[in-house]
Design a protein around this motif. Structure first.
Motif, PDB file in Angstrom:
ATOM      1  N   THR A 166       0.699  -0.869   0.148  1.00 11.53           N
ATOM      2  CA  THR A 166       0.204  -0.188  -0.330  1.00 11.53           C
ATOM      3  C   THR A 166       0.430   1.116   0.003  1.00 11.53           C
ATOM      4  O   THR A 166       1.595   1.192   0.406  1.00 11.53           O
ATOM      5  CB  THR A 166      -0.681   0.332   1.397  1.00 11.53           C
ATOM      6  OG1 THR A 166      -2.132  -0.912   1.464  1.00 11.53           O
ATOM      7  CG2 THR A 166      -1.653   1.169   1.157  1.00 11.53           C
ATOM      8  N   SER A 167       0.226   1.896  -0.780  1.00 10.91           N
ATOM      9  CA  SER A 167       0.908   3.346  -0.782  1.00 10.91           C
ATOM     10  C   SER A 167       0.467   4.847  -1.458  1.00 10.91           C
ATOM     11  O   SER A 167      -0.065   4.869  -2.156  1.00 10.91           O
ATOM     12  CB  SER A 167       2.634   3.362  -1.344  1.00 10.91           C
ATOM     13  OG  SER A 167       2.964   4.575  -1.338  1.00 10.91           O
ATOM     14  N   ALA A 168       0.310   5.635  -0.483  1.00 17.26           N
ATOM     15  CA  ALA A 168      -0.285   6.906  -0.810  1.00 17.26           C
ATOM     16  C   ALA A 168       0.753   7.571  -1.949  1.00 17.26           C
ATOM     17  O   ALA A 168       2.898   7.450  -2.106  1.00 17.26           O
ATOM     18  CB  ALA A 168      -0.644   8.010  -0.149  1.00 17.26           C
ATOM     19  N   TRP A 169       0.911   8.780  -2.485  1.00 14.33           N
ATOM     20  CA  TRP A 169       1.946   9.479  -3.203  1.00 14.33           C
ATOM     21  C   TRP A 169       2.193  10.393  -2.275  1.00 14.33           C
ATOM     22  O   TRP A 169       1.423  11.621  -2.173  1.00 14.33           O
ATOM     23  CB  TRP A 169       0.790   9.491  -4.087  1.00 14.33           C
ATOM     24  CG  TRP A 169       2.229  11.001  -5.437  1.00 14.33           C
ATOM     25  CD1 TRP A 169       1.860  12.330  -5.464  1.00 14.33           C
ATOM     26  CD2 TRP A 169       3.365  10.681  -5.634  1.00 14.33           C
ATOM     27  NE1 TRP A 169       3.398  12.553  -6.465  1.00 14.33           N
ATOM     28  CE2 TRP A 169       3.893  11.924  -6.282  1.00 14.33           C
ATOM     29  CE3 TRP A 169       4.579   9.338  -6.131  1.00 14.33           C
ATOM     30  CZ2 TRP A 169       5.126  12.130  -6.711  1.00 14.33           C
ATOM     31  CZ3 TRP A 169       5.643   9.585  -5.788  1.00 14.33           C
ATOM     32  CH2 TRP A 169       6.104  10.465  -6.859  1.00 14.33           C
ATOM     33  N   GLY A 170       3.303  10.640  -2.620  1.00 15.46           N
ATOM     34  CA  GLY A 170       3.908  12.228  -1.908  1.00 15.46           C
ATOM     35  C   GLY A 170       4.050  13.403  -2.373  1.00 15.46           C
ATOM     36  O   GLY A 170       4.656  13.239  -3.517  1.00 15.46           O
ATOM     37  N   GLU A 171       3.585  14.269  -3.048  1.00 13.65           N
ATOM     38  CA  GLU A 171       4.204  15.851  -3.726  1.00 13.65           C
ATOM     39  C   GLU A 171       4.370  16.749  -2.894  1.00 13.65           C
ATOM     40  O   GLU A 171       3.729  17.256  -2.075  1.00 13.65           O
ATOM     41  CB  GLU A 171       2.279  16.349  -4.131  1.00 13.65           C
ATOM     42  CG  GLU A 171       2.764  17.271  -5.494  1.00 13.65           C
ATOM     43  CD  GLU A 171       4.138  16.493  -6.776  1.00 13.65           C
ATOM     44  OE1 GLU A 171       3.769  17.061  -7.842  1.00 13.65           O
ATOM     45  OE2 GLU A 171       3.662  15.752  -7.324  1.00 13.65           O
TER      46      GLU A 171
ATOM     47  N   PRO B  42      -6.428  11.865  -8.666  1.00  9.32           N
ATOM     48  CA  PRO B  42      -6.534  10.562  -9.767  1.00  9.32           C
ATOM     49  C   PRO B  42      -4.978  11.125 -10.371  1.00  9.32           C
ATOM     50  O   PRO B  42      -4.099  10.223 -10.510  1.00  9.32           O
ATOM     51  CB  PRO B  42      -7.122  11.361 -10.442  1.00  9.32           C
ATOM     52  CG  PRO B  42      -8.742  11.917  -9.803  1.00  9.32           C
ATOM     53  CD  PRO B  42      -7.609  12.654  -8.592  1.00  9.32           C
ATOM     54  N   TRP B  43      -4.639  12.797 -10.891  1.00  9.53           N
ATOM     55  CA  TRP B  43      -3.212  12.948 -10.729  1.00  9.53           C
ATOM     56  C   TRP B  43      -1.951  11.809 -10.230  1.00  9.53           C
ATOM     57  O   TRP B  43      -0.999  11.044 -10.709  1.00  9.53           O
ATOM     58  CB  TRP B  43      -3.103  14.049 -11.116  1.00  9.53           C
ATOM     59  CG  TRP B  43      -2.949  15.299  -9.994  1.00  9.53           C
ATOM     60  CD1 TRP B  43      -4.345  15.792  -9.058  1.00  9.53           C
ATOM     61  CD2 TRP B  43      -1.691  15.082  -9.069  1.00  9.53           C
ATOM     62  NE1 TRP B  43      -3.913  17.158  -8.351  1.00  9.53           N
ATOM     63  CE2 TRP B  43      -2.746  16.095  -8.285  1.00  9.53           C
ATOM     64  CE3 TRP B  43      -0.856  14.796  -8.635  1.00  9.53           C
ATOM     65  CZ2 TRP B  43      -2.304  16.689  -6.904  1.00  9.53           C
ATOM     66  CZ3 TRP B  43      -0.488  15.187  -7.610  1.00  9.53           C
ATOM     67  CH2 TRP B  43      -0.888  15.931  -7.126  1.00  9.53           C
ATOM     68  N   GLY B  44      -2.349  11.876  -9.048  1.00 12.28           N
ATOM     69  CA  GLY B  44      -1.374  11.678  -7.890  1.00 12.28           C
ATOM     70  C   GLY B  44      -1.138   9.786  -8.232  1.00 12.28           C
ATOM     71  O   GLY B  44       0.727   8.675  -8.398  1.00 12.28           O
ATOM     72  N   PHE B  45      -1.651   8.913  -8.559  1.00 15.41           N
ATOM     73  CA  PHE B  45      -1.901   7.569  -9.164  1.00 15.41           C
ATOM     74  C   PHE B  45      -0.844   7.403 -10.033  1.00 15.41           C
ATOM     75  O   PHE B  45       0.262   6.753 -10.184  1.00 15.41           O
ATOM     76  CB  PHE B  45      -3.519   6.814  -8.907  1.00 15.41           C
ATOM     77  CG  PHE B  45      -2.913   5.347  -9.488  1.00 15.41           C
ATOM     78  CD1 PHE B  45      -2.463   4.656  -8.211  1.00 15.41           C
ATOM     79  CD2 PHE B  45      -3.742   5.628 -10.643  1.00 15.41           C
ATOM     80  CE1 PHE B  45      -2.187   3.516  -9.114  1.00 15.41           C
ATOM     81  CE2 PHE B  45      -4.251   3.720 -10.530  1.00 15.41           C
ATOM     82  CZ  PHE B  45      -3.753   2.833  -9.665  1.00 15.41           C
ATOM     83  N   ARG B  46      -0.974   8.173 -11.231  1.00 16.30           N
ATOM     84  CA  ARG B  46       0.167   7.790 -11.790  1.00 16.30           C
ATOM     85  C   ARG B  46       1.181   8.163 -12.021  1.00 16.30           C
ATOM     86  O   ARG B  46       2.267   7.786 -12.259  1.00 16.30           O
ATOM     87  CB  ARG B  46      -0.795   9.515 -13.492  1.00 16.30           C
ATOM     88  CG  ARG B  46       0.449   8.951 -14.191  1.00 16.30           C
ATOM     89  CD  ARG B  46      -0.523   9.985 -15.704  1.00 16.30           C
ATOM     90  NE  ARG B  46       0.864   9.822 -17.058  1.00 16.30           N
ATOM     91  CZ  ARG B  46       0.894   9.152 -17.894  1.00 16.30           C
ATOM     92  NH1 ARG B  46       0.559   7.375 -17.512  1.00 16.30           N
ATOM     93  NH2 ARG B  46       1.867   8.956 -18.586  1.00 16.30           N
TER      94      ARG B  46
END
Length: 274
Positions: free
Chosen positions: A56-61, A183-187
């Motif tokens: 499992t992972s979220a995205w970090g911006e 959604p853009w974090g998924f890509r």
């Protein structure tokens, strides 16, 4: 426990392996390499299946794309989240940034050794490459900024990272407080995995959103929009180099336009002739 789990997995391979061809050892794991080796040694040739893991992972911006500190903090966020387990599988060891930060905080807390375990040479070799595919669970994204935490606060996964997680108030509000639709974090996470781990085969094992409205009748517009956004990001062309973009996107597009223009000119000439 590793030996017990390996025995259990081998029983599953024996009883169901003629029908089940995709196996996930753990969802959010701690250890799994022994089972992969068991399947690879005993069952793969006869069953022709695949064994992977689900992380499992979220995205970090980064909050500020011009701030090197924020950029590095966002990188740490993903490395502490996904790299903690993915890096040993694909590179044989924990991420360097994780070893450095946990090691430094451990020393500041007066410990004689890092709280993050150290792999032996044999363990690194045994773990590396033990996944035929990467199962990925992903739901949301966070903005990340740098923040230094004192080691005197005590040992903590969260303070080891020296960062703060933020959300954008413009993101669609969630049914669950932790889950925002981004959604853009998924890509960006998929592209990170491609470049970081050598473009592994990925299966999305978890993705979705809780409903934010209590409805008597079916009202799933929120979930529809969430899934549409994330699926569209997943279906976009993969991360490509400039030359790949020219050969795979620009050239076919120009070729198609040339055919269309030629067809239109031909139709015009035929009509004029008639």
């Amino acid at each position: 426990m590793i030996s017990y789990f390996n025995d259990y997995a081998n029983l599953c391979f024996e009883k169901f392996g003629d029908r089940v061809k995709y196996w996930i050892t753990f969802n959010n794991p701690w250890t799994h390499a022994k089972v992969w080796h068991s399947y690879n040694k005993t069952w793969r040739n006869k069953q022709q299946g695949m064994v992977g893991i689900s992380l499992t992972s979220a995205w970090g911006e980064p909050v500020d794309l011009t701030s090197q500190k924020d950029i590095e903090a966002a990188e740490r966020y993903v490395q502490f989240y996904l790299g903690w387990f993915a890096n040993p599988i694909y590179s044989g060891d924990y991420p360097e940034v994780m070893k450095n930060y946990v090691g430094r905080k451990s020393a500041q807390q007066g410990l004689g050794m890092s709280r993050l375990p150290t792999f032996s040479v044999q363990e690194k070799s045994y773990i590396k490459g033990t996944s035929d595919f990467l199962g990925l669970s992903h739901f949301t994204t966070r903005y990340i900024i740098q923040k230094n935490y004192s080691a005197l606060k005590g040992p903590s996964y969260h303070t080891d990272r020296d960062l703060v997680e933020l959300v954008d108030p413009k993101w669609p509000d969630p049914g669950s407080k932790w889950l925002y639709s981004v959604p853009w974090g998924f890509r960006r996470l998929l592209n990170f995995i491609k470049t970081q781990y050598g473009n592994p085969l990925i299966y999305v094992t978890e993705n979705g959103v809780s409903e934010k409205l209590q409805c008597i009748q079916l009202c799933d517009e929120w979930r529809i929009e969430y899934l549409k956004g994330y699926i569209n990001e997943m279906l976009k062309d993969p991360l490509t180099t400039h030359m790949e973009m020219v050969t795979e996107i620009v050239v076919p597009t120009v070729f198609t336009l040339c055919i269309l223009i030629s067809a239109i000119l031909l139709m015009f000439l035929l009509r004029k002739h008639n």
